[in-house]
Design a protein around this motif. Structure first.
Motif, PDB file in Angstrom:
ATOM      1  N   UNK A 101       0.838  -1.193   0.000  1.00 13.89           N
ATOM      2  CA  UNK A 101       0.000   0.000   0.000  1.00 13.89           C
ATOM      3  C   UNK A 101       0.874   1.244   0.000  1.00 13.89           C
ATOM      4  N   UNK A 102       0.652   2.091  -1.004  1.00 18.73           N
ATOM      5  CA  UNK A 102       1.393   3.345  -1.113  1.00 18.73           C
ATOM      6  C   UNK A 102       0.471   4.506  -0.788  1.00 18.73           C
ATOM      7  N   UNK A 103       0.931   5.364   0.129  1.00 17.10           N
ATOM      8  CA  UNK A 103       0.187   6.539   0.561  1.00 17.10           C
ATOM      9  C   UNK A 103       0.950   7.804   0.204  1.00 17.10           C
ATOM     10  N   UNK A 104       0.220   8.808  -0.234  1.00 16.58           N
ATOM     11  CA  UNK A 104       0.764  10.165  -0.252  1.00 16.58           C
ATOM     12  C   UNK A 104       0.077  10.908   0.881  1.00 16.58           C
ATOM     13  N   UNK A 105       0.858  11.650   1.656  1.00 16.58           N
ATOM     14  CA  UNK A 105       0.263  12.307   2.812  1.00 16.58           C
ATOM     15  C   UNK A 105       0.911  13.652   3.103  1.00 16.58           C
ATOM     16  N   UNK A 106       0.157  14.466   3.806  1.00 23.21           N
ATOM     17  CA  UNK A 106       0.668  15.708   4.382  1.00 23.21           C
ATOM     18  C   UNK A 106       0.334  15.662   5.858  1.00 23.21           C
ATOM     19  N   UNK A 107       1.346  15.872   6.674  1.00 22.38           N
ATOM     20  CA  UNK A 107       1.177  15.807   8.135  1.00 22.38           C
ATOM     21  C   UNK A 107       1.524  17.154   8.753  1.00 22.38           C
TER      22      UNK A 107
END
Length: 207
Positions: A192-198
């Motif tokens: 599973x590949x996620x793009x995120x902003x934290x």
């Protein structure tokens, strides 16, 4: 002389009935061929990523944009991810992880909001409502993120939706994320590949 004998009409009926299994087998064979040919044409070239490797790094208070690939292909073991550390956790801390993965299952540790199909860059702030709690049970689910994918019954491929998600992280921050892929290089499923902003500071921009 006694005995039984079939009439010409009975013989003709038997001859007509005999090919039925052959016809059924031929039809089934053609159905399988059509299915395989159709699947080959409909099969899409899915994006594939190598699993992310590296040590945990504390992000600090700055805004972080990143992509991570978690190899969750093991059917029995959960893989845990922490937005604040920006990497997967080999040994989960029940108070320090945000998302867990096992194959196509996603288990959030905290409430998640499904923002629907949106452009990732257009989501500039986490919503103040609409969060769904995770139901921890034998079959742990979170309705907001449970169907994060489309499954093609013809090609047997799993493809992420265009939905964007927001989450209140375990350390009090916020994050937005989207699913990019379910495959590692070699079309290996369960990655599973996620793009995120934290953002560690709650209420701050996620752009």
């Amino acid at each position: 002389m006694t005995g039984t004998s079939s009439t010409p009409r009975e013989d003709r009926s038997a001859n007509r009935a005999a090919p039925v299994p052959l016809i059924a087998g031929a039809v089934l064979f053609l159905v399988v061929i059509v299915y395989l040919v159709t699947a080959s044409f409909l099969r899409k070239a899915m994006p594939m990523f190598e699993p992310t490797v590296g040590t945990s790094i504390q992000h600090g208070d700055s805004l972080v944009t990143d992509t991570i690939t978690v190899d969750a292909s093991d059917v029995d073991e959960w893989r845990f991810f922490d937005f604040a550390l920006g990497t997967k956790l080999e040994v989960p801390d029940t108070s320090g992880w945000d998302l867990a993965f096992r194959r196509f299952h996603v288990m959030p540790a905290a409430p998640v909001a499904n923002l629907g199909p949106r452009d990732f860059a257009d989501v500039g702030a986490a919503p103040t409502s609409g969060y769904v709690e995770t139901e921890f049970a034998h079959d742990t689910v979170n309705a907001a993120v449970d169907r994060w994918y489309h499954y093609n019954i013809i090609t047997h491929q799993l493809e992420p939706t265009d939905n964007i998600y927001a989450m209140k992280t375990s350390d009090g921050g916020t994050a937005k994320f989207e699913f990019l892929s379910y495959y590692c290089v070699g079309v290996k499923p369960g990655c599973i590949t996620l793009r995120y902003v934290y953002q560690r500071q709650p209420g701050q921009s996620l752009n």
